[in-house]
Design an enzyme around this catalytic site. Structure first.
Site, PDB file in Angstrom:
ATOM      1  N   THR A  45     -56.450  -2.474  27.626  1.00 34.05           N
ATOM      2  CA  THR A  45     -56.563  -2.252  26.190  1.00 34.05           C
ATOM      3  C   THR A  45     -57.229  -3.426  25.485  1.00 34.05           C
ATOM      4  O   THR A  45     -56.970  -4.587  25.792  1.00 34.05           O
ATOM      5  CB  THR A  45     -55.169  -2.018  25.581  1.00 34.05           C
ATOM      6  OG1 THR A  45     -54.583  -0.879  26.199  1.00 34.05           O
ATOM      7  CG2 THR A  45     -55.258  -1.785  24.084  1.00 34.05           C
ATOM      8  N   GLU A  46     -58.100  -3.105  24.526  1.00 34.08           N
ATOM      9  CA  GLU A  46     -58.772  -4.111  23.718  1.00 34.08           C
ATOM     10  C   GLU A  46     -58.550  -3.813  22.237  1.00 34.08           C
ATOM     11  O   GLU A  46     -58.134  -2.697  21.879  1.00 34.08           O
ATOM     12  CB  GLU A  46     -60.274  -4.134  24.028  1.00 34.08           C
ATOM     13  CG  GLU A  46     -60.578  -4.521  25.466  1.00 34.08           C
ATOM     14  CD  GLU A  46     -62.063  -4.633  25.767  1.00 34.08           C
ATOM     15  OE1 GLU A  46     -62.403  -4.999  26.893  1.00 34.08           O
ATOM     16  OE2 GLU A  46     -62.884  -4.355  24.847  1.00 34.08           O
TER      17      GLU A  46
ATOM     18  N   PHE B 215     -15.433  19.208  15.671  1.00 37.97           N
ATOM     19  CA  PHE B 215     -16.255  19.982  14.749  1.00 37.97           C
ATOM     20  C   PHE B 215     -17.374  20.655  15.535  1.00 37.97           C
ATOM     21  O   PHE B 215     -18.045  20.024  16.371  1.00 37.97           O
ATOM     22  CB  PHE B 215     -16.858  19.083  13.662  1.00 37.97           C
ATOM     23  CG  PHE B 215     -15.836  18.503  12.727  1.00 37.97           C
ATOM     24  CD1 PHE B 215     -15.282  19.268  11.713  1.00 37.97           C
ATOM     25  CD2 PHE B 215     -15.407  17.195  12.877  1.00 37.97           C
ATOM     26  CE1 PHE B 215     -14.327  18.736  10.855  1.00 37.97           C
ATOM     27  CE2 PHE B 215     -14.457  16.653  12.033  1.00 37.97           C
ATOM     28  CZ  PHE B 215     -13.915  17.424  11.022  1.00 37.97           C
TER      29      PHE B 215
ATOM     30  N   GLN C 100     -27.302   8.834  14.705  1.00 41.36           N
ATOM     31  CA  GLN C 100     -26.796   9.618  13.578  1.00 41.36           C
ATOM     32  C   GLN C 100     -25.318   9.954  13.766  1.00 41.36           C
ATOM     33  O   GLN C 100     -24.536   9.922  12.808  1.00 41.36           O
ATOM     34  CB  GLN C 100     -27.609  10.905  13.437  1.00 41.36           C
ATOM     35  CG  GLN C 100     -27.291  11.729  12.196  1.00 41.36           C
ATOM     36  CD  GLN C 100     -27.790  11.087  10.914  1.00 41.36           C
ATOM     37  OE1 GLN C 100     -28.661  10.226  10.961  1.00 41.36           O
ATOM     38  NE2 GLN C 100     -27.255  11.503   9.782  1.00 41.36           N
TER      39      GLN C 100
ATOM     40  N   GLY D 177     -23.043   7.408  12.569  1.00 42.47           N
ATOM     41  CA  GLY D 177     -23.027   7.139  11.141  1.00 42.47           C
ATOM     42  C   GLY D 177     -23.549   5.745  10.838  1.00 42.47           C
ATOM     43  O   GLY D 177     -24.443   5.233  11.523  1.00 42.47           O
ATOM     44  N   GLY D 178     -22.974   5.109   9.838  1.00 47.80           N
ATOM     45  CA  GLY D 178     -23.420   3.776   9.451  1.00 47.80           C
ATOM     46  C   GLY D 178     -23.269   2.747  10.547  1.00 47.80           C
ATOM     47  O   GLY D 178     -24.056   1.796  10.635  1.00 47.80           O
TER      48      GLY D 178
ATOM     49  N   GLU E 146     -48.837   4.096  28.178  1.00 49.79           N
ATOM     50  CA  GLU E 146     -49.412   4.891  29.275  1.00 49.79           C
ATOM     51  C   GLU E 146     -50.228   6.074  28.755  1.00 49.79           C
ATOM     52  O   GLU E 146     -50.297   7.129  29.386  1.00 49.79           O
ATOM     53  CB  GLU E 146     -48.297   5.405  30.208  1.00 49.79           C
ATOM     54  CG  GLU E 146     -47.370   4.338  30.735  1.00 49.79           C
ATOM     55  CD  GLU E 146     -48.010   3.465  31.800  1.00 49.79           C
ATOM     56  OE1 GLU E 146     -49.209   3.660  32.077  1.00 49.79           O
ATOM     57  OE2 GLU E 146     -47.327   2.597  32.344  1.00 49.79           O
TER      58      GLU E 146
END
Length: 426
Positions: A169-170, A322, A381, A384-385, A408
């Site tokens: 990569t450049e 739940f 998620q 939670g916090g 890749e």
């Protein structure tokens, strides 16, 4: 290094040499071994079960306890990498005559996933550094290197006495790799080459001992590219500042700059004009490897989320009671299982030399890296916090998995690769 006896199964080669003794995997007692075996134990060979047990045990002892601190300190764990090499993880796909274990791609996928469970970045350095990437480097030298190059470099690389980096990569050529501008001209009155140019986002820049550099020796396009082995310390070879990244923070990433670097013709890998083919030759395996790492990281996130949700109580009961949480966890498991199957299929296609191997690898990489990042995001998620805090490991796995959709070949390029294969079908 002396190999372990058949009864101890302490290295990959010891396991490979004891197939008749391997009837059941030795349980490491870790959650990764327990959870994964519920879904895929039936499709793994006896050797592969032992490979996974060995990798899982290493991840449990060396990676899980240390990954967070390595991330915080931006610490490159050379000593732990060399411990992994001592088990055979540094040369999985290399020939035995240079110290490799000569495993196939399906074997490798099992091992990479188990190691990535403990720390994604440890196994997933992109090109020519650490385990997953160094194996690609080793494989390229094994396939294209002459005897002198193989015997000189591979034993040191396989034991991780030396590290290597892959330089394609450049700054102005990413997905369009064939447009690279680094040049290699033949020195006047000599067989040596003079290299000028720069490479971007190089894993192991300034740390590695060997750099596989793609440079233009001929006309524009892929046929004008050759591959050179540059050694650290060559006059004119320098490195940029370490990049400050979102994830993969324990892996050094810099630019690599070449200013009139004189390279002996003996350091050309393969023939002149063969460089782009060399660069592309490892990509199918690399895509499978990075997808395998994504599966390992996602498995950790899923296990962590399920454990957290079973103990976190809201409205008087664990949130796993739940139905919305149950559905979410079930969907995460389904996506992970589908990813693992696609990776396994792609690895088997590559091992078999199937003409569809490149398409299978592109599909697996695209699907698994997207799906596994989403699993990590869903795991955060569910926390939670708390999931947003560095006190909990899911945020680190999410940051480290994010780049897999870019490495890749971006996932957009994977779609291009796949569609081109579709056009070739009768």
């Amino acid at each position: 290094m002396a190999l372990a006896t058949r009864s101890s199964f302490r290295t990959l080669k010891a396991i490979r040499g004891a197939h008749s003794f391997c009837k059941h995997a030795t349980s490491s007692g870790s959650s990764s071994d327990r959870v994964s075996s519920l879904w895929d134990e039936h499709r793994l060979t006896a050797d592969q079960l032992h490979f996974r047990a060995l990798a899982t045990d290493f991840a449990k002892k060396e990676l899980l306890p240390n990954g967070a601190q390595w991330d915080c300190d931006k610490y490159f764990p050379v000593e732990v990498l060399r411990k992994a090499a001592g088990l055979g993880f540094g040369g999985m796909f290399c020939a035995e005559d240079v110290g490799g274990s000569r495993l196939n791609r399906v074997d490798g996928a099992v091992i990479f996933e188990a190691l990535a469970y403990g720390d994604v970045i440890f196994v997933a350095f992109p090109m020519f550094l650490s385990i997953c990437s160094l194996i690609f480097s080793n494989s390229v030298v094994c396939r294209y290197g002459n005897d002198q190059q193989r015997n000189h470099w591979l034993p040191k690389l396989i034991q991780m006495e030396f590290f290597s980096s892959y330089c394609l990569t450049e700054p102005s050529s990413g997905s369009d790799a064939a447009s690279l501008q680094t040049t290699a001209r033949q020195a006047h009155g000599s067989s040596d080459y003079i290299l000028n140019g720069s490479k971007a986002f190089i894993s192991g820049g300034s740390v590695s001992d060997l750099y596989l550099v793609m440079a233009r020796t001929g006309a524009l396009g892929p046929k004008g590219i050759s591959c050179f082995l540059l050694e650290k310390g060559m006059p004119g070879l320098s490195f940029g500042r370490p990049e400050d990244k979102l994830g993969w923070r324990s892996q050094p990433t810099t630019s690599v700059v070449m200013e009139e670097v004189r390279v002996p013709s003996a350091n050309m890998l393969g023939r002149e004009g063969q460089g782009f083919a060399i660069a592309m030759a490892g990509l199918d395996g690399g895509r499978i490897n990075i997808a395998s790492c994504s599966c390992g990281g996602a498995q950790f996130c899923l296990d962590t989320a399920q454990e957290y949700a079973s103990t976190r109580k809201q409205f008087g009961k664990a949130i796993t009671e739940f139905q919305s949480t149950q559905f979410k966890l079930a969907d995460m498991q389904t996506a992970l299982h589908a990813s693992r199957l696609m990776v396994s299929n792609a690895a088997a296609a590559l091992d078999a030399g199937s003409p569809k191997a490149s398409a299978c690898a592109a599909m697996a990489k695209r699907f698994a890296t997207d799906a596994c990042f989403n699993i990590a995001n869903d795991a955060l998620q569910l926390h939670g916090g708390y999931g947003y805090l560095k006190d909990y490991p899911v945020e680190r796995y999410l940051r480290d998995l994010r780049v897999h959709t870019i490495l890749e070949g971006t996932n957009e390029i994977m779609r291009v690769v796949l569609f081109r294969h579709m056009l070739q079908q009768p």
